[in-house]
Every structure is written in structure tokens, then in C-alpha cells.
Design a protein around this motif. Structure first.
Motif, PDB file in Angstrom:
ATOM      1  N   GLU A   5      53.753  56.250  33.436  1.00 34.86           N
ATOM      2  CA  GLU A   5      52.801  55.824  34.456  1.00 34.86           C
ATOM      3  C   GLU A   5      53.189  56.359  35.833  1.00 34.86           C
ATOM      4  OE1 GLU A   5      50.013  54.095  34.212  1.00 34.86           O
ATOM      5  OE2 GLU A   5      50.136  53.715  32.055  1.00 34.86           O
ATOM      6  N   LYS A   6      52.184  56.534  36.685  1.00 38.97           N
ATOM      7  CA  LYS A   6      52.465  56.876  38.074  1.00 38.97           C
ATOM      8  C   LYS A   6      53.156  55.691  38.744  1.00 38.97           C
ATOM      9  CE  LYS A   6      48.469  59.950  38.600  1.00 38.97           C
ATOM     10  NZ  LYS A   6      47.189  60.182  39.327  1.00 38.97           N
ATOM     11  N   PRO A   7      54.131  55.962  39.613  1.00 38.41           N
ATOM     12  CA  PRO A   7      54.839  54.854  40.261  1.00 38.41           C
ATOM     13  C   PRO A   7      53.910  53.838  40.923  1.00 38.41           C
ATOM     14  CG  PRO A   7      56.023  56.885  40.652  1.00 38.41           C
ATOM     15  CD  PRO A   7      54.741  57.267  39.951  1.00 38.41           C
ATOM     16  N   LYS A   8      52.850  54.297  41.594  1.00 32.21           N
ATOM     17  CA  LYS A   8      51.965  53.352  42.279  1.00 32.21           C
ATOM     18  C   LYS A   8      51.287  52.410  41.292  1.00 32.21           C
ATOM     19  CE  LYS A   8      47.817  56.301  42.399  1.00 32.21           C
ATOM     20  NZ  LYS A   8      46.766  56.893  43.276  1.00 32.21           N
TER      21      LYS A   8
ATOM     22  N   ILE B 114      61.619  47.366  42.498  1.00 35.70           N
ATOM     23  CA  ILE B 114      60.928  47.908  41.333  1.00 35.70           C
ATOM     24  C   ILE B 114      61.387  49.344  41.115  1.00 35.70           C
ATOM     25  CG2 ILE B 114      58.718  48.470  40.269  1.00 35.70           C
ATOM     26  CD1 ILE B 114      57.408  46.386  42.029  1.00 35.70           C
ATOM     27  N   LYS B 115      62.002  49.582  39.970  1.00 35.58           N
ATOM     28  CA  LYS B 115      62.409  50.931  39.576  1.00 35.58           C
ATOM     29  C   LYS B 115      61.361  51.425  38.587  1.00 35.58           C
ATOM     30  CE  LYS B 115      67.202  49.471  40.028  1.00 35.58           C
ATOM     31  NZ  LYS B 115      68.575  49.531  39.481  1.00 35.58           N
TER      32      LYS B 115
ATOM     33  N   LYS C 153      63.885  57.555  45.348  1.00 33.75           N
ATOM     34  CA  LYS C 153      62.660  58.112  44.786  1.00 33.75           C
ATOM     35  C   LYS C 153      62.104  57.181  43.704  1.00 33.75           C
ATOM     36  CE  LYS C 153      60.928  62.271  42.411  1.00 33.75           C
ATOM     37  NZ  LYS C 153      59.737  62.402  43.252  1.00 33.75           N
ATOM     38  N   ASP C 154      60.786  56.978  43.737  1.00 31.07           N
ATOM     39  CA  ASP C 154      60.069  56.185  42.734  1.00 31.07           C
ATOM     40  C   ASP C 154      60.555  54.738  42.683  1.00 31.07           C
ATOM     41  OD1 ASP C 154      58.638  58.484  42.091  1.00 31.07           O
ATOM     42  OD2 ASP C 154      60.003  59.035  40.467  1.00 31.07           O
ATOM     43  N   HIS C 155      60.912  54.197  43.840  1.00 32.56           N
ATOM     44  CA  HIS C 155      61.313  52.799  43.968  1.00 32.56           C
ATOM     45  C   HIS C 155      60.454  52.125  45.034  1.00 32.56           C
ATOM     46  CE1 HIS C 155      64.875  54.075  41.790  1.00 32.56           C
ATOM     47  NE2 HIS C 155      65.388  52.861  41.825  1.00 32.56           N
ATOM     48  N   ALA C 156      60.248  50.822  44.854  1.00 33.14           N
ATOM     49  CA  ALA C 156      59.586  50.010  45.871  1.00 33.14           C
ATOM     50  C   ALA C 156      60.256  48.645  45.921  1.00 33.14           C
ATOM     51  CB  ALA C 156      58.097  49.857  45.567  1.00 33.14           C
ATOM     52  N   MET C 157      60.054  47.948  47.031  1.00 39.40           N
ATOM     53  CA  MET C 157      60.566  46.588  47.182  1.00 39.40           C
ATOM     54  C   MET C 157      59.388  45.654  47.423  1.00 39.40           C
ATOM     55  SD  MET C 157      63.572  44.854  47.429  1.00 39.40           S
ATOM     56  CE  MET C 157      64.811  45.953  48.154  1.00 39.40           C
TER      57      MET C 157
ATOM     58  N   ALA D 240      51.721  48.277  41.077  1.00 40.35           N
ATOM     59  CA  ALA D 240      50.559  47.389  41.030  1.00 40.35           C
ATOM     60  C   ALA D 240      50.652  46.420  39.851  1.00 40.35           C
ATOM     61  CB  ALA D 240      49.276  48.211  40.941  1.00 40.35           C
ATOM     62  N   ASP D 241      51.115  46.907  38.707  1.00 37.05           N
ATOM     63  CA  ASP D 241      51.254  46.040  37.532  1.00 37.05           C
ATOM     64  C   ASP D 241      52.302  44.952  37.769  1.00 37.05           C
ATOM     65  OD1 ASP D 241      49.331  47.410  36.103  1.00 37.05           O
ATOM     66  OD2 ASP D 241      50.760  48.670  35.017  1.00 37.05           O
ATOM     67  N   GLN D 242      53.422  45.328  38.389  1.00 41.74           N
ATOM     68  CA  GLN D 242      54.476  44.349  38.653  1.00 41.74           C
ATOM     69  C   GLN D 242      54.017  43.305  39.678  1.00 41.74           C
ATOM     70  OE1 GLN D 242      57.938  44.659  36.997  1.00 41.74           O
ATOM     71  NE2 GLN D 242      56.261  45.481  35.779  1.00 41.74           N
TER      72      GLN D 242
END
Length: 226
Positions: free
Chosen positions: A185-188, A176-177, A216-220, A192-194
Motif C-alpha cells: 500500500e501507499k504510505p498515505k 506508524i511504520k 522515510k515512510d513514517h508518520a506520527m 489513513a487506515d491506522q
């Protein structure tokens, strides 16, 4: 130098206080993005730079499960010029296969020139990940769908592809980028939306891993079919 296997066919090379993420080179003597190689007991290992690979980054963030394994069949969305997929090719070995999708002709040319010519377990496909039906004739059911696409509808894209290609009990991994989804939006909140989109589509989310400081500002997101 000591060798420690942290997941099947994924290693850490330990030299004193230095630890290097690595995969066993499927094509000894050939490298792909200037990565250093190391010989351990006559076997060549390619270093895997986590600042250039989200998959490499998430492995170093202590994921609970690594779905990509020796023999895996993998659909890779957003394959680009091949840095990460070359390591996926190492991991799955000659018994596995990876189908790499990208819509950019330049990236596909680079992938063909630099990576595919030396690796028989990698099939590049020029296509749009938002339309999985356009390449369904070329991709079978797979064990893992991996996505690294800079689009605002990232979760929808991987859900569509998982619906088409993922085996029952299979896994997917979504990068998620957050800034590609919504810069306001805040990254968190983006994460949560994704995740909500994925769960509402009927998939089970096992883990969400923040990729800082590597990205930065990425999650898996690691999820599986139910």
C-alpha cells in the motif's frame, strides 16, 4: 550559544545558523549513545538526534501539542535500547516516570546496562506490547502512551494499551511504520487506515505528522481520549 525552550523541558540550542535539539541532562556527565553535550550557563544539555529518534523528529516537524511534559507518567512501547527514552526521562524529570516495554531480551539488557542504572525515573519491563494484561500489575494509569513498534497491527496495539492504562483526557503518540503494516500500500493509505482504527476505537485524532525527511515512510499520530 543561545538557549530557546520550544516545549517544556525541550530546547533548541542556537549557534549562529546551527540549531540543535536538546534536553537538559538529568544525569550530568553521563551520556548514552555518543551524543554531544553542551554547557550553557553551567547547565549540561544533551543533543537529541532526530535521525535516530522518531520523537525527536516529530518535535522538529512543528507538532501542535507535546503531550510528554515535566512530571508526566509515560508508558513507552518498543523502548529498545534506550536512545529516545533517555530524552523522555530528561523531559519528565524526577517527578515523572516512564515504564518501558520491549520483547527483545538483548534490547532490555542494553537498556539496563546503559540507561536504567543511572535513572530512577525509568522502569524497564520485558513484555509483549500486544498483551498489556501481562504487565498490568506493574504499570499504573498514565498520562501518555507512546508507541514505536514494528508490527502490522500498530494501531490495534496502542489502542489496547490506551484502553488499559491511559487516564481520562490522556494522550497517545503512535509512530506508524507504513512498510511494517503493508509494503504493497501507499504510505498515505496505510496512515489513513491506522487513523480509522484509532477513531473507531473512540479516540480523537488531533494531528498526523509525516516524518520525512528524518524517517522515510513514517508518520506520527497524536490522539487523546475523549
Amino acid at each position: 550559544m543561545q538557549l530557546r525552550e520550544i516545549f517544556p523541558s525541550i530546547y533548541k540550542l542556537v549557534n549562529g545558523s546551527q540549531e540543535i535539539l536538546a534536553t537538559k541532562n538529568l544525569t550530568p556527565g553521563v551520556t548514552y549513545y555518543g551524543e554531544p553535550v553542551y554547557d550553557v550557563d553551567g547547565v549540561e544539555y544533551r543533543s537529541w538526534n532526530p535521525t535516530r529518534s522518531k520523537l525527536g523528529a516529530v518535535i522538529l516537524k512543528d507538532i501542535q501539542e507535546m503531550p510528554i511534559k515535566p512530571g508526566s507518567k509515560v508508558l513507552y512501547l518498543g523502548v529498545a535500547s534506550g536512545t529516545t527514552v533517555s530524552h523522555v526521562s530528561d523531559i519528565i524529570g524526577e517527578e515523572g516516570h516512564v515504564w518501558g516495554i520491549d520483547f527483545a531480551p538483548r534490547s532490555m539488557r542494553d537498556l539496563l546496562d546503559k540507561v536504567t542504572r543511572n535513572r530512577k525515573n525509568l522502569s524497564p519491563i520485558l513484555g509483549d506490547a500486544r498483551d498489556p494484561s501481562s504487565y498490568s500489575a506493574y504499570v499504573p494509569l498514565v498520562d501518555v502512551v507512546f508507541a514505536d513498534v514494528a508490527q502490522p497491527d500498530q494501531a490495534d496495539i496502542i489502542v489496547k494499551n490506551a484502553d488499559h492504562f491511559l487516564k481520562k483526557g490522556g494522550w497517545f503518540m503512535l509512530t506508524i511504520k507504513s512498510r511494517s503494516v503493508d509494503v504493497r500500500e501507499k504510505p498515505k493509505d496505510v496512515y489513513a487506515d491506522q487513523v480509522r482504527i484509532i477513531e473507531e476505537a473512540g479516540y480523537k485524532v488531533h494531528q498526523v505528522v509525516i516524518l520525512d525527511p528524518f524517517e522515510k515512510d513514517h508518520a506520527m499520530v497524536l490522539a487523546s481520549s475523549v
